[in-house]
Every structure is written in C-alpha cells, then in structure tokens.
Design a protein around this motif. Sequence first.
Motif, PDB file in Angstrom:
ATOM      1  N   HIS A  84       0.953  -1.135   0.002  1.00 28.96           N
ATOM      2  CA  HIS A  84      -0.063   0.048  -0.047  1.00 28.96           C
ATOM      3  C   HIS A  84       0.942   1.187  -0.212  1.00 28.96           C
ATOM      4  N   PRO A  85       0.711   2.300  -0.730  1.00 32.78           N
ATOM      5  CA  PRO A  85       1.288   3.487  -0.865  1.00 32.78           C
ATOM      6  C   PRO A  85       1.206   4.448   0.692  1.00 32.78           C
ATOM      7  N   ALA A 116       3.947   1.857  10.078  1.00 34.37           N
ATOM      8  CA  ALA A 116       3.122   2.495   9.152  1.00 34.37           C
ATOM      9  C   ALA A 116       2.899   1.912   7.652  1.00 34.37           C
ATOM     10  N   GLY A 117       1.697   1.554   7.509  1.00 37.09           N
ATOM     11  CA  GLY A 117       1.324   0.954   5.977  1.00 37.09           C
ATOM     12  C   GLY A 117       1.796  -0.530   5.887  1.00 37.09           C
ATOM     13  N   THR A 118       2.175  -0.998   4.779  1.00 34.14           N
ATOM     14  CA  THR A 118       2.779  -2.471   4.605  1.00 34.14           C
ATOM     15  C   THR A 118       3.906  -2.521   5.237  1.00 34.14           C
ATOM     16  N   GLN A 152       6.702 -11.200  10.721  1.00 32.30           N
ATOM     17  CA  GLN A 152       5.239 -10.885  10.507  1.00 32.30           C
ATOM     18  C   GLN A 152       5.178 -10.056   9.450  1.00 32.30           C
ATOM     19  N   VAL A 153       4.394 -10.132   8.455  1.00 31.38           N
ATOM     20  CA  VAL A 153       4.139  -9.016   7.461  1.00 31.38           C
ATOM     21  C   VAL A 153       2.667  -8.543   7.371  1.00 31.38           C
ATOM     22  N   LYS A 154       2.442  -7.428   7.496  1.00 32.10           N
ATOM     23  CA  LYS A 154       1.053  -6.896   7.874  1.00 32.10           C
ATOM     24  C   LYS A 154       0.450  -5.654   6.876  1.00 32.10           C
ATOM     25  N   SER A 155      -0.421  -5.629   6.693  1.00 35.13           N
ATOM     26  CA  SER A 155      -1.260  -4.681   5.853  1.00 35.13           C
ATOM     27  C   SER A 155      -0.882  -5.066   4.379  1.00 35.13           C
ATOM     28  N   LEU A 156      -0.991  -6.219   3.971  1.00 36.86           N
ATOM     29  CA  LEU A 156      -0.700  -6.778   2.657  1.00 36.86           C
ATOM     30  C   LEU A 156      -1.662  -6.198   1.599  1.00 36.86           C
ATOM     31  N   ALA A 157      -1.479  -5.701   0.472  1.00 32.54           N
ATOM     32  CA  ALA A 157      -2.143  -5.248  -0.607  1.00 32.54           C
ATOM     33  C   ALA A 157      -2.303  -6.330  -1.667  1.00 32.54           C
ATOM     34  N   ALA A 210       9.589  -2.188  10.229  1.00 26.19           N
ATOM     35  CA  ALA A 210       9.830  -1.155   9.035  1.00 26.19           C
ATOM     36  C   ALA A 210       9.048  -1.303   8.105  1.00 26.19           C
ATOM     37  N   PRO A 211       8.637  -0.170   7.321  1.00 31.64           N
ATOM     38  CA  PRO A 211       7.724  -0.301   6.126  1.00 31.64           C
ATOM     39  C   PRO A 211       8.485  -1.074   5.149  1.00 31.64           C
ATOM     40  N   ALA A 212       7.746  -1.662   4.315  1.00 32.76           N
ATOM     41  CA  ALA A 212       8.371  -2.622   3.159  1.00 32.76           C
ATOM     42  C   ALA A 212       7.947  -2.349   1.892  1.00 32.76           C
TER      43      ALA A 212
END
Length: 233
Positions: free
Chosen positions: A21-22, A57-59, A199-204, A229-231
């Motif tokens: 996600h941007p 924040a974000g992905t 763990q990877v979160k808020s994927l689009a 960290a944002p990815a």
Amino acid sequence: LGSAELTRSSSARSPIVDLTHPLNERIPGLFPGEPFRNEPRPPGDPSPVRYTLVAQAGTHVDAPAQVLRGGASVEKIPPQNLLAQAVVVDISRRAETDPDTTGSLEDLRAWERRNGRIPKAALVILRTGWGKRWADPVRYRNADEKGVLHFPGFSVEAVQFLLKERDIQGIGTDALTGDPGASTDQPVRALVLGAGKIQVKSLANLDKLPPKGVKLVIAPLAIEGGMSAPARG
C-alpha cells in the motif's frame, strides 16, 4: 513487497504483483493518530523533504527483536529469510459476515487437502478481504463504541501448527495484525516473533494471488535496531 507466480519453465514470464500500500497521510494505523506525514518543500527550496512515520505504518515487517531478547532487528534479518514461497489461505468470504473470525487449523488442513503440504520455510498469508477496506481507515480499523477493533487474524492453534509442524518462515495478512483485532495480548505475534520468524502486515492485492506457487520478495527498510519497518518489493 512483491510476488511472482512460479512457473515450470524458467523462460516463461511470470506476472508480478505489488503487495504494498502506498504511504500517505490517510492510511489507517493500529492506534489512533497520524501514522505518516509528508512535509514537502516549496519549489526551489534546497532543504530536504521530511517524512514522519511510525515504524508500523502501512505495509510493514515486524522483526523478532520486537519480542525476542537477542532476536534479529530489521536490518539483521538474513536476506535469504526475505525470499519465500507464499501460501495464501483465503477466509475472506467468512470474514464478510464475521469480522472476528480466525484462520483456523481446519482452514490449514483444508488448504493442504486441496494444494498439498505447506512447504518448509513458506510465508503463510491469511487473506481476510480487509485489504479492500484500506482506503477507509474507519472501516479498516473497525472499532466498536468501546474502541475495540474487530478484524480477522490467525488462531493460536493454527500458528502453533505452522511453527512446529511446518517450520514456516513467517506469516502475513492484509489486516493490521496477525492477531484478531479484539486481541489484547497478541499471542500470535508473541509466538511468531518469539520463534525468530517474521510477520508481514497490511498487505495489498492478495486477491490477485493464487493459493500456491508464488515467490515472495520482502524488502523492509534496513533500520538499524528497528523492531518494525515499512516494506516494498
């Protein structure tokens, strides 16, 4: 983050899907407040552009150091651990009517009956359908009148199975956390990061992925000592 569907022929082109996600000022966050701010400079102003953001924040990626003493912080996650086969377990239809549902052990068993054994070192992604809510922070956080969040996550039993019986690399989700939103102590986070996994979160764009046969590239910012960290891939 990015993914490419695995093909049998190395010469065949694989579709690439951006799972990020941007970042902008409108993105939802786990806690009330502004998770990202962009402070642009007027044209011709030589001073640098300033971005302010919370680590989640974000992905983004959570590193083991967040819960595990001596665990790897973001910049110390081995590069080979940031490449993984993706397994996508879809519970989105059930989540439409039950936002507190969880990805259960039976969901994993059903996935394996259809697709074969979950491979070792896979990143198991829970597709909840929450990614469709991203543009509406209120619906994405889905807080009730008491401030309790309601969105799907993994069950503890499912994660214990994945760690002990399938030796996965980590988990992912299109929701804010791997735990259900109403969880107060986040046991899934503790189990996954405590085992030295990620763990990877808020994927689009999870609706664009097949259930298996996907190579996942995870590229978090290499923040020294960073617990999250944002990815982008």
